[in-house]
Design a protein around this motif. Structure first.
Motif, PDB file in Angstrom:
ATOM      1  N   THR A 165       0.802  -1.215   0.188  1.00  0.00           N
ATOM      2  CA  THR A 165      -0.006   0.107   0.164  1.00  0.00           C
ATOM      3  C   THR A 165       0.763   1.185   0.032  1.00  0.00           C
ATOM      4  N   PHE A 166       1.933   1.392   0.828  1.00  0.00           N
ATOM      5  CA  PHE A 166       2.613   2.588   0.945  1.00  0.00           C
ATOM      6  C   PHE A 166       3.619   2.593  -0.443  1.00  0.00           C
ATOM      7  N   GLU A 167       4.208   1.275  -0.808  1.00  0.00           N
ATOM      8  CA  GLU A 167       4.939   1.520  -2.035  1.00  0.00           C
ATOM      9  C   GLU A 167       4.182   2.032  -3.254  1.00  0.00           C
ATOM     10  N   ASN A 168       2.614   1.781  -3.297  1.00  0.00           N
ATOM     11  CA  ASN A 168       1.901   2.318  -4.338  1.00  0.00           C
ATOM     12  C   ASN A 168       1.699   3.801  -4.152  1.00  0.00           C
ATOM     13  N   ALA A 169       1.506   4.297  -2.954  1.00  0.00           N
ATOM     14  CA  ALA A 169       1.175   5.548  -2.414  1.00  0.00           C
ATOM     15  C   ALA A 169       2.484   6.434  -2.761  1.00  0.00           C
ATOM     16  N   VAL A 170       3.716   5.940  -2.577  1.00  0.00           N
ATOM     17  CA  VAL A 170       4.920   6.542  -3.188  1.00  0.00           C
ATOM     18  C   VAL A 170       4.706   6.819  -4.537  1.00  0.00           C
ATOM     19  N   MET A 171       4.658   5.757  -5.120  1.00  0.00           N
ATOM     20  CA  MET A 171       4.787   5.685  -6.673  1.00  0.00           C
ATOM     21  C   MET A 171       3.759   6.684  -7.218  1.00  0.00           C
ATOM     22  N   GLU A 172       2.598   6.874  -6.545  1.00  0.00           N
ATOM     23  CA  GLU A 172       1.590   7.781  -6.937  1.00  0.00           C
ATOM     24  C   GLU A 172       1.989   9.281  -6.655  1.00  0.00           C
ATOM     25  N   LEU A 173       2.668   9.514  -5.709  1.00  0.00           N
ATOM     26  CA  LEU A 173       3.247  10.785  -5.039  1.00  0.00           C
ATOM     27  C   LEU A 173       4.500  11.319  -5.564  1.00  0.00           C
ATOM     28  N   ILE A 174       5.563  10.502  -5.703  1.00  0.00           N
ATOM     29  CA  ILE A 174       6.736  10.849  -5.985  1.00  0.00           C
ATOM     30  C   ILE A 174       7.009  11.966  -6.965  1.00  0.00           C
ATOM     31  N   ASP A 175       7.775  12.901  -6.693  1.00  0.00           N
ATOM     32  CA  ASP A 175       8.222  14.121  -7.674  1.00  0.00           C
ATOM     33  C   ASP A 175       8.957  13.565  -8.675  1.00  0.00           C
ATOM     34  N   PRO A 176       8.530  13.298  -9.973  1.00  0.00           N
ATOM     35  CA  PRO A 176       9.297  12.695 -10.833  1.00  0.00           C
ATOM     36  C   PRO A 176      10.725  13.484 -11.504  1.00  0.00           C
ATOM     37  N   MET A 177      10.445  14.820 -11.009  1.00  0.00           N
ATOM     38  CA  MET A 177      11.610  15.612 -11.439  1.00  0.00           C
ATOM     39  C   MET A 177      12.718  15.542 -10.235  1.00  0.00           C
ATOM     40  N   HIS A 178      12.429  15.432  -9.043  1.00  0.00           N
ATOM     41  CA  HIS A 178      13.336  15.184  -7.780  1.00  0.00           C
ATOM     42  C   HIS A 178      13.097  14.001  -6.926  1.00  0.00           C
ATOM     43  N   PRO A 179      13.185  12.935  -7.553  1.00  0.00           N
ATOM     44  CA  PRO A 179      13.019  11.686  -6.814  1.00  0.00           C
ATOM     45  C   PRO A 179      13.826  11.456  -5.685  1.00  0.00           C
ATOM     46  N   SER A 180      15.130  11.851  -5.647  1.00  0.00           N
ATOM     47  CA  SER A 180      16.120  11.589  -4.585  1.00  0.00           C
ATOM     48  C   SER A 180      15.502  12.561  -3.436  1.00  0.00           C
ATOM     49  N   GLU A 181      15.477  14.013  -3.819  1.00  0.00           N
ATOM     50  CA  GLU A 181      15.141  14.902  -2.575  1.00  0.00           C
ATOM     51  C   GLU A 181      13.732  14.535  -2.048  1.00  0.00           C
ATOM     52  N   PHE A 182      12.832  13.832  -3.004  1.00  0.00           N
ATOM     53  CA  PHE A 182      11.450  13.490  -2.493  1.00  0.00           C
ATOM     54  C   PHE A 182      11.518  12.364  -1.438  1.00  0.00           C
ATOM     55  N   ASN A 183      12.229  11.234  -1.892  1.00  0.00           N
ATOM     56  CA  ASN A 183      12.265  10.149  -0.834  1.00  0.00           C
ATOM     57  C   ASN A 183      13.061  10.561   0.242  1.00  0.00           C
ATOM     58  N   GLN A 184      14.133  11.282  -0.030  1.00  0.00           N
ATOM     59  CA  GLN A 184      14.868  11.678   1.351  1.00  0.00           C
ATOM     60  C   GLN A 184      14.008  12.697   2.156  1.00  0.00           C
ATOM     61  N   GLY A 185      13.493  13.554   1.644  1.00  0.00           N
ATOM     62  CA  GLY A 185      12.530  14.431   2.216  1.00  0.00           C
ATOM     63  C   GLY A 185      11.571  13.530   3.054  1.00  0.00           C
ATOM     64  N   LEU A 186      10.956  12.889   2.711  1.00  0.00           N
ATOM     65  CA  LEU A 186      10.028  11.944   3.584  1.00  0.00           C
ATOM     66  C   LEU A 186      10.578  11.121   4.491  1.00  0.00           C
ATOM     67  N   MET A 187      11.701  10.859   4.233  1.00  0.00           N
ATOM     68  CA  MET A 187      12.351  10.152   5.712  1.00  0.00           C
ATOM     69  C   MET A 187      12.992  11.090   6.547  1.00  0.00           C
ATOM     70  N   GLU A 188      13.550  12.315   6.070  1.00  0.00           N
ATOM     71  CA  GLU A 188      13.780  13.366   6.790  1.00  0.00           C
ATOM     72  C   GLU A 188      12.945  13.728   7.762  1.00  0.00           C
ATOM     73  N   LEU A 189      11.702  13.836   7.228  1.00  0.00           N
ATOM     74  CA  LEU A 189      10.431  14.474   7.811  1.00  0.00           C
ATOM     75  C   LEU A 189      10.103  13.628   9.011  1.00  0.00           C
ATOM     76  N   GLY A 190      10.075  12.162   8.697  1.00  0.00           N
ATOM     77  CA  GLY A 190       9.978  11.261   9.860  1.00  0.00           C
ATOM     78  C   GLY A 190      10.867  11.274  10.903  1.00  0.00           C
ATOM     79  N   ALA A 191      12.017  11.523  10.483  1.00  0.00           N
ATOM     80  CA  ALA A 191      13.056  11.425  11.358  1.00  0.00           C
ATOM     81  C   ALA A 191      13.147  12.599  12.470  1.00  0.00           C
TER      82      ALA A 191
END
Length: 357
Positions: A165-191
């Motif tokens: 469910t969460f993998e699908n959600a990320v693929m739906e939401l991810i910024d195609p222009m900035h995937p690195s910053e998007f993913n790291q942003g999610l993790m940084e926000l959680g941390a």
DNA sequence: AACACGGGGGG
DNA sequence: CCCCCAGTGTT
């Protein structure tokens, strides 16, 4: 999430990440090998713990080739204290595959990188997005917590199928222009902001898009069912010194808990009779035991079981017929052996005890 | 799907 | 003191 909000969410997250991200060693490189090392170390392990290990590890093994060529004992010594030691062995196995089969180039696609030992869905996505800027999901605990709140997902994250469910959600939401910053942003926000308890919602860059903030209770997400019955095992641990100043240590089996790590002889406590365990020790290790002195007692908690340790110092005559996994070492030689934290505690206790005499 | 696999931090 | 954290491999 509606399309126009999705764009705003991406931008708010990515801009916040660029502005507020912590300066961490692995954020100063795009070398896929170094990103890989950092992601493996960060599995189940906090950033502050990992930093010194990461620095030491990469100065010892600066390239794939260096790690591929390393002796296992040296590898484990680098990993000593970090826990989950199979991570280190799997990382080395994966690195050897890259050297052998991929011309020392870490694969840049999910199907190939996922074949590497120790590279699961999370690590694959993390390396692909961070090192290669590919739009791939990297769902860890932080991401599940953040998205369970933003999207008000109330599935039980203890269930394996929920991760889909969460993998699908990320693929739906991810910024195609900035995937690195998007993913790291999610993790940084959680941390840093969207923490397990007491989330700092008023500082959150995406709170206006957060369903739980607006309609629910972010602190009660994600939903996770209870589990795990803790087992308790009492052990007696013995620091055994022979007449020429060597200590008896044994190598644990190659599989299972603390595989291939070294330890002082230990026997499971059977009864209350004080001498029973020492007799068992003498039989198991074929020893002539002399004087005995009490050392430290403590509890060591693993994820799934607890060792209750009582430790002793014992003098001993050197024996010819030791079990095959046992060896006598001087204190200086022992310093090169990878030992788990509970054994380091016992050793520390012994050293304090003997220097005070 | 369930379990094995370390160690550290916070309340 | 008890509670929390959670990726990958194996079965």
């Amino acid at each position: 999430m509606y399309y126009q909000y999705k764009k705003q969410f991406q931008q708010a997250l990515v801009e916040w990440y660029k502005r507020e991200k912590r300066d961490l060693p692995w954020r100063r490189t795009c070398d896929p090998y170094k990103i890989w090392v950092s992601e493996v170390m960060l599995q189940q392990t906090r950033v502050d713990t990992v930093i010194p290990y990461y620095e030491r590890f990469l100065s010892e093994f600066p390239t794939l080739q260096h790690l591929a060529d390393a002796e296992e004992e040296k590898l484990l010594k680098q990993w000593e204290g970090l826990g989950y030691y199979s991570r280190a062995r799997n990382l080395q196995a994966g690195v050897r595959e890259v050297v052998e089969n991929y011309n020392s180039l870490v694969p840049d696609n999910r199907s190939e990188i996922s074949k590497l030992k120790g590279v699961g869905p999370y690590t694959a996505g993390a390396v692909l997005s961070i090192a290669y800027n590919k739009a791939e999901h990297a769902v860890d605990g932080n991401v599940m917590r953040v998205l369970s709140r933003v999207l008000l997902i109330e599935e039980d994250i203890a269930l394996p199928k929920t991760k889909k469910t969460f993998e699908n959600a990320v693929m739906e939401l991810i910024d195609p222009m900035h995937p690195s910053e998007f993913n790291q942003g999610l993790m940084e926000l959680g941390a840093t902001i969207c923490t397990p308890t007491s989330p700092k919602c008023l500082l959150c860059p995406v709170r206006e898009f957060c369903t739980a903030f607006n309609e629910g209770q972010p602190e009660n997400l994600p939903i996770k069912t209870k589990k795990v019955k803790m087992k308790h095992i009492p052990y007696d641990v013995f620091v055994i010194k022979n007449t020429i100043g060597q200590f008896l240590v044994e190598k644990r089996p190659a599989k299972g808990l603390l595989a291939n790590m070294w330890q002082f002889p230990m026997v499971e406590q059977v009864g209350n009779a004080d001498t029973t365990n020492e007799t068992k020790l003498a039989e198991q290790y074929n020893l002539n035991l002399l004087s005995r002195e009490k050392l430290t007692s403590f509890k060591h908690i693993f994820s799934h079981l607890t060792w209750h340790i009582e430790s002793y110092s014992i003098g001993c005559e050197e024996q010819a017929k030791l079990p095959g996994n046992c060896q006598w070492f001087t204190a200086e030689e022992m310093a090169n052996l990878p030992m788990p934290v509970p054994m380091q505690k016992v050793w520390q206790s012994y050293k304090i005890e003997t220097t005070s005499l």
